[in-house]
Design a protein around this motif. Structure first.
Motif, PDB file in Angstrom:
ATOM      1  N   TYR A  58      15.674  42.128  60.648  1.00  0.00           N
ATOM      2  CA  TYR A  58      15.968  41.313  59.474  1.00  0.00           C
ATOM      3  C   TYR A  58      15.288  41.863  58.224  1.00  0.00           C
ATOM      4  O   TYR A  58      15.835  41.763  57.112  1.00  0.00           O
ATOM      5  CB  TYR A  58      15.545  39.869  59.728  1.00  0.00           C
ATOM      6  CG  TYR A  58      16.520  39.096  60.572  1.00  0.00           C
ATOM      7  CD1 TYR A  58      17.793  38.807  60.088  1.00  0.00           C
ATOM      8  CD2 TYR A  58      16.194  38.662  61.848  1.00  0.00           C
ATOM      9  CE1 TYR A  58      18.707  38.095  60.851  1.00  0.00           C
ATOM     10  CE2 TYR A  58      17.095  37.948  62.623  1.00  0.00           C
ATOM     11  CZ  TYR A  58      18.355  37.667  62.122  1.00  0.00           C
ATOM     12  OH  TYR A  58      19.265  36.974  62.880  1.00  0.00           O
ATOM     13  N   ALA A  59      14.090  42.429  58.369  1.00  0.00           N
ATOM     14  CA  ALA A  59      13.402  42.993  57.209  1.00  0.00           C
ATOM     15  C   ALA A  59      14.242  44.106  56.579  1.00  0.00           C
ATOM     16  O   ALA A  59      14.419  44.161  55.359  1.00  0.00           O
ATOM     17  CB  ALA A  59      12.026  43.522  57.621  1.00  0.00           C
ATOM     18  N   ALA A  87      14.657  31.977  55.175  1.00  0.00           N
ATOM     19  CA  ALA A  87      15.515  32.563  54.142  1.00  0.00           C
ATOM     20  C   ALA A  87      15.969  31.504  53.140  1.00  0.00           C
ATOM     21  O   ALA A  87      15.935  31.724  51.921  1.00  0.00           O
ATOM     22  CB  ALA A  87      16.723  33.232  54.788  1.00  0.00           C
ATOM     23  N   PHE A 145       9.468  39.275  56.021  1.00  0.00           N
ATOM     24  CA  PHE A 145       9.813  39.592  57.413  1.00  0.00           C
ATOM     25  C   PHE A 145       9.158  40.893  57.863  1.00  0.00           C
ATOM     26  O   PHE A 145       8.853  41.051  59.049  1.00  0.00           O
ATOM     27  CB  PHE A 145      11.332  39.651  57.574  1.00  0.00           C
ATOM     28  CG  PHE A 145      11.985  38.305  57.495  1.00  0.00           C
ATOM     29  CD1 PHE A 145      11.486  37.228  58.205  1.00  0.00           C
ATOM     30  CD2 PHE A 145      13.088  38.098  56.690  1.00  0.00           C
ATOM     31  CE1 PHE A 145      12.070  35.979  58.130  1.00  0.00           C
ATOM     32  CE2 PHE A 145      13.694  36.850  56.597  1.00  0.00           C
ATOM     33  CZ  PHE A 145      13.177  35.789  57.318  1.00  0.00           C
ATOM     34  N   LEU A 170      11.999  38.183  50.564  1.00  0.00           N
ATOM     35  CA  LEU A 170      12.408  37.866  51.932  1.00  0.00           C
ATOM     36  C   LEU A 170      12.230  39.079  52.843  1.00  0.00           C
ATOM     37  O   LEU A 170      11.709  38.962  53.969  1.00  0.00           O
ATOM     38  CB  LEU A 170      13.864  37.423  51.913  1.00  0.00           C
ATOM     39  CG  LEU A 170      14.386  36.533  53.041  1.00  0.00           C
ATOM     40  CD1 LEU A 170      13.527  35.302  53.196  1.00  0.00           C
ATOM     41  CD2 LEU A 170      15.832  36.152  52.763  1.00  0.00           C
ATOM     42  N   SER A 171      12.655  40.245  52.385  1.00  0.00           N
ATOM     43  CA  SER A 171      12.497  41.470  53.167  1.00  0.00           C
ATOM     44  C   SER A 171      11.019  41.763  53.428  1.00  0.00           C
ATOM     45  O   SER A 171      10.630  42.108  54.551  1.00  0.00           O
ATOM     46  CB  SER A 171      13.151  42.642  52.433  1.00  0.00           C
ATOM     47  OG  SER A 171      12.922  43.857  53.107  1.00  0.00           O
ATOM     48  N   SER A 177      16.412  33.694  65.211  1.00  0.00           N
ATOM     49  CA  SER A 177      17.336  33.748  64.080  1.00  0.00           C
ATOM     50  C   SER A 177      17.385  32.410  63.345  1.00  0.00           C
ATOM     51  O   SER A 177      17.592  32.378  62.120  1.00  0.00           O
ATOM     52  CB  SER A 177      18.738  34.142  64.554  1.00  0.00           C
ATOM     53  OG  SER A 177      18.756  35.488  64.976  1.00  0.00           O
ATOM     54  N   VAL A 227      12.461  40.705  64.250  1.00  0.00           N
ATOM     55  CA  VAL A 227      12.173  40.401  62.852  1.00  0.00           C
ATOM     56  C   VAL A 227      12.267  41.659  61.993  1.00  0.00           C
ATOM     57  O   VAL A 227      12.679  41.598  60.826  1.00  0.00           O
ATOM     58  CB  VAL A 227      10.790  39.732  62.723  1.00  0.00           C
ATOM     59  CG1 VAL A 227      10.459  39.447  61.267  1.00  0.00           C
ATOM     60  CG2 VAL A 227      10.751  38.429  63.523  1.00  0.00           C
ATOM     61  N   VAL A 241      14.440  32.508  61.096  1.00  0.00           N
ATOM     62  CA  VAL A 241      14.769  33.398  59.987  1.00  0.00           C
ATOM     63  C   VAL A 241      15.657  32.678  58.973  1.00  0.00           C
ATOM     64  O   VAL A 241      15.456  32.793  57.755  1.00  0.00           O
ATOM     65  CB  VAL A 241      15.465  34.679  60.508  1.00  0.00           C
ATOM     66  CG1 VAL A 241      16.088  35.475  59.365  1.00  0.00           C
ATOM     67  CG2 VAL A 241      14.475  35.541  61.277  1.00  0.00           C
ATOM     68  N   ILE A 271       5.723  39.721  58.843  1.00  0.00           N
ATOM     69  CA  ILE A 271       5.795  38.964  60.100  1.00  0.00           C
ATOM     70  C   ILE A 271       6.009  39.907  61.276  1.00  0.00           C
ATOM     71  O   ILE A 271       5.428  39.713  62.360  1.00  0.00           O
ATOM     72  CB  ILE A 271       6.937  37.925  60.029  1.00  0.00           C
ATOM     73  CG1 ILE A 271       6.608  36.836  59.007  1.00  0.00           C
ATOM     74  CG2 ILE A 271       7.185  37.297  61.404  1.00  0.00           C
ATOM     75  CD1 ILE A 271       7.732  35.841  58.785  1.00  0.00           C
ATOM     76  N   ALA A 272       6.836  40.946  61.080  1.00  0.00           N
ATOM     77  CA  ALA A 272       7.118  41.897  62.159  1.00  0.00           C
ATOM     78  C   ALA A 272       5.856  42.634  62.595  1.00  0.00           C
ATOM     79  O   ALA A 272       5.787  43.127  63.722  1.00  0.00           O
ATOM     80  CB  ALA A 272       8.169  42.907  61.712  1.00  0.00           C
TER      81      ALA A 272
END
Length: 558
Positions: free
Chosen positions: A353-354, A200, A329, A325-326, A193, A350, A196, A332-333
């Motif tokens: 968060y997406a 962000a 992530f 940002l979405s 986090s 992650v 993240v 990345i996920a």
């Protein structure tokens, strides 16, 4: 003139009434999500009992001899991942373990609801409607897995990001100090986090220097690019100090992991946490259906937002950084490793968060009131349905864990316990896996305590008493059937096994045969006597005889 005034006031009044209604729904939903922790004594999480046991070690290390005999403690960890254990240890100074656990979980629910609303209030006038998504998010896979540091870190990250958005463009020493403190607290909860949060802030702040560079070309003597870059760099820099601890931890972890075989997940396994919303899967059988419903709602909302932009032929670019940002992530996920150092489940963390930032982007779009009311009703209704489905499951687990704990009341304080499962290994969340942590509310040693074998939790087994691998490795103790060697453990270390708690294998008992452990481990448990059983014979507690296993020395007294 009065008619015009009345017609203008009426929509404002209606809008205010709607906002008050959804604010009331938000508070009601918050209370509903807290209710399982108020009604049930036991919460079925996988790692939660282990956290509770180790927090008890931290809280009472100085006053309990058995803890000092088997454990050493290191309260501060460069890996982070320790905030909730420190909170639990503090609560345990004033209250009993199960109440401390419930207070921690209620605190998480309140923090998540408030943090989602805090961030949305900083970004959009539609916070009253979209903050109800917190009711869907609050019960998730990580909560039931007992990943409570990560659960708290999500709330703290949202608060920190909300503070950043509110103070953007006007950074001073005081506000930078508060932001730096927020970043540090996020890292102490969980490093994922914190990463993240840094990403962000880096992405959300980019429009500021880019805009300054563009305006400088048109008005070179008015716009200061240097000032814009400084306002971008200062908050980002204030979040970076925990990177020092992260690098130390990664260096240590990579040194230990060098040469270890790692199975690369397939693309299907990489995509699963993202497209299935696996972070919404808990212990209810209907979770997959619920996750599909949430994905459908968000997908339809996304298409509606895109359709509205195309229809109006205008787009508010201020929300683009949140959408980026979405997407970042989401990528990345999928492409990042699922484990770095000793940390795991990165894809699922992650992915959460997406989807969360996609909801934030939706809240930034221009919506008619009827659409806002529909979204709010869908979020609220889905959360209530999900809770209603989980309530009977939570009730059954409360009864089962109560029965499990009742067997543990026969364990004497100052004893060591080895808990073993003779049943099939559970898929997904297994609340029995570390259930020895909820046994008696007194000092015992859980010999299958996985946390005490790691370097990213605060408790460690002393080398001379460590059960791994002399008693068996963690994989061997958790296998089906488990593999262990009590005689070897007591011969090679100064440790002992006072009680063995078997779970499963009750079918053979009901058929009038010997318990399964007698068939599998007759020689090893010859020095133990069955003293208690529960759950219709499915949980059986054996106590060491005075002569010890195989005629060895008996348990030492504390």
């Amino acid at each position: 003139m009065s008619l015009v005034t009345n017609s203008a006031v009426r929509p404002l009044h209606r809008r205010a009434m709607e906002s008050r209604f959804w604010r009331s729904a938000f508070l009601a939903l918050l209370v509903l999500e807290c209710s399982p922790f108020l009604v049930n004594r036991y919460f079925p999480s996988q790692d939660g009992p282990s956290h509770l046991h180790n927090a008890s070690v931290l809280a009472h290390y100085g006053s309990e001899l058995i803890y000092r005999q088997y454990y050493s403690i290191a309260p501060l960890q460069v890996s982070g991942n320790m905030l909730t254990q420190l909170i639990l240890a503090t609560l345990l100074k004033f209250t009993e373990p199960l109440l401390a656990e419930r207070l921690l979980l209620i605190g998480y629910v309140i923090l998540l609801f408030m943090s989602v609303r805090y961030l949305l209030n900083a970004l959009t006038p539609y916070a009253d409607y979209f903050s109800l998504f917190a009711g869907i998010l609050v019960s998730n896979y990580f909560l039931y897995m007992g990943f409570w540091n990560f659960s708290y870190s999500v709330c703290l990250m949202l608060f920190t990001l909300g503070y950043y958005v509110r103070r953007q463009h006007r950074w001073e020493l005081r506000s930078l100090t508060v932001l730096a403190f927020g970043g540090l607290i996020v890292y102490l909860a969980h490093s994922v986090s914190w990463v993240v949060c840094v990403v962000a802030v880096a992405i959300l702040g980019l429009p500021q220097p880019i805009s300054a560079i563009r305006r400088r070309r048109a008005r070179p003597q008015v716009v200061s690019v240097r000032s814009a870059i400084l306002q971008y760099a200062l908050p980002l820099s204030s979040l970076l100090p925990p990177a020092f601890f992260a690098l130390i931890y990664l260096a240590r972890s990579q040194g230990r992991m060098a040469g270890a075989a790692v199975d690369e997940p397939s693309w299907g396994e990489r995509l699963w946490p993202l497209y299935s919303l696996s972070f919404l899967h808990t212990i209810a059988g209907s979770d997959l259906i619920l996750a599909k419903a949430v994905a459908s709602i968000l997908f339809i909302a996304f298409l509606t937002a895109v359709g509205g932009v195309l229809w109006r032929r205008q787009y508010d670019w201020r929300g683009t950084s949140v959408l980026v940002l979405s997407l970042v992530f989401a990528v990345i996920a999928v492409v990042a490793p699922d484990a770095v150092g000793s940390g795991a489940y990165i894809h699922g963390r992650v992915a959460l968060y997406a989807w969360l930032f996609l909801v934030v982007w939706l809240a930034l779009q221009s919506w008619p009131r009827w659409a806002l009311n529909i979204f709010a009703a869908l979020f609220c209704g889905t959360a209530v349905i999900g809770l209603a489905v989980r309530v009977p499951v939570l009730s059954r687990w409360n009864e089962d864990l109560s029965s499990f704990a009742a067997v543990g009341r026969n364990i004497r304080p100052g004893s060591t316990v080895l808990r073993l499962s003779l049943g099939s290994l559970a898929k997904g969340v297994d609340p029995y896996k570390h259930a020895a942590g909820i046994l008696p509310s007194r000092a015992i040693i859980n010999l299958s305590n996985y946390e005490a074998s790691t370097d990213y939790f605060s408790t460690r087994f002393r080398p001379e008493r460590c059960p791994f691998p002399a008693l068996g490795t963690l994989a061997e103790l958790g296998a089906a059937p488990p593999v262990f060697d009590i005689v070897r453990y007591e011969r090679e270390t100064q440790g002992r096994v006072d009680y063995i708690l078997f779970q499963g294998g009750a079918d053979s008992e009901r058929n009038g045969m010997d318990p399964l452990e007698v068939t599998l481990y007759g020689d090893q448990i010859a020095g133990y006597t069955l003293v208690s059983s529960g759950q219709r014979g499915n949980v059986r507690l054996y106590q060491r005889n005075s002569t010890g296993p195989n005629g060895g020395a008996g348990a030492s007294k504390n």
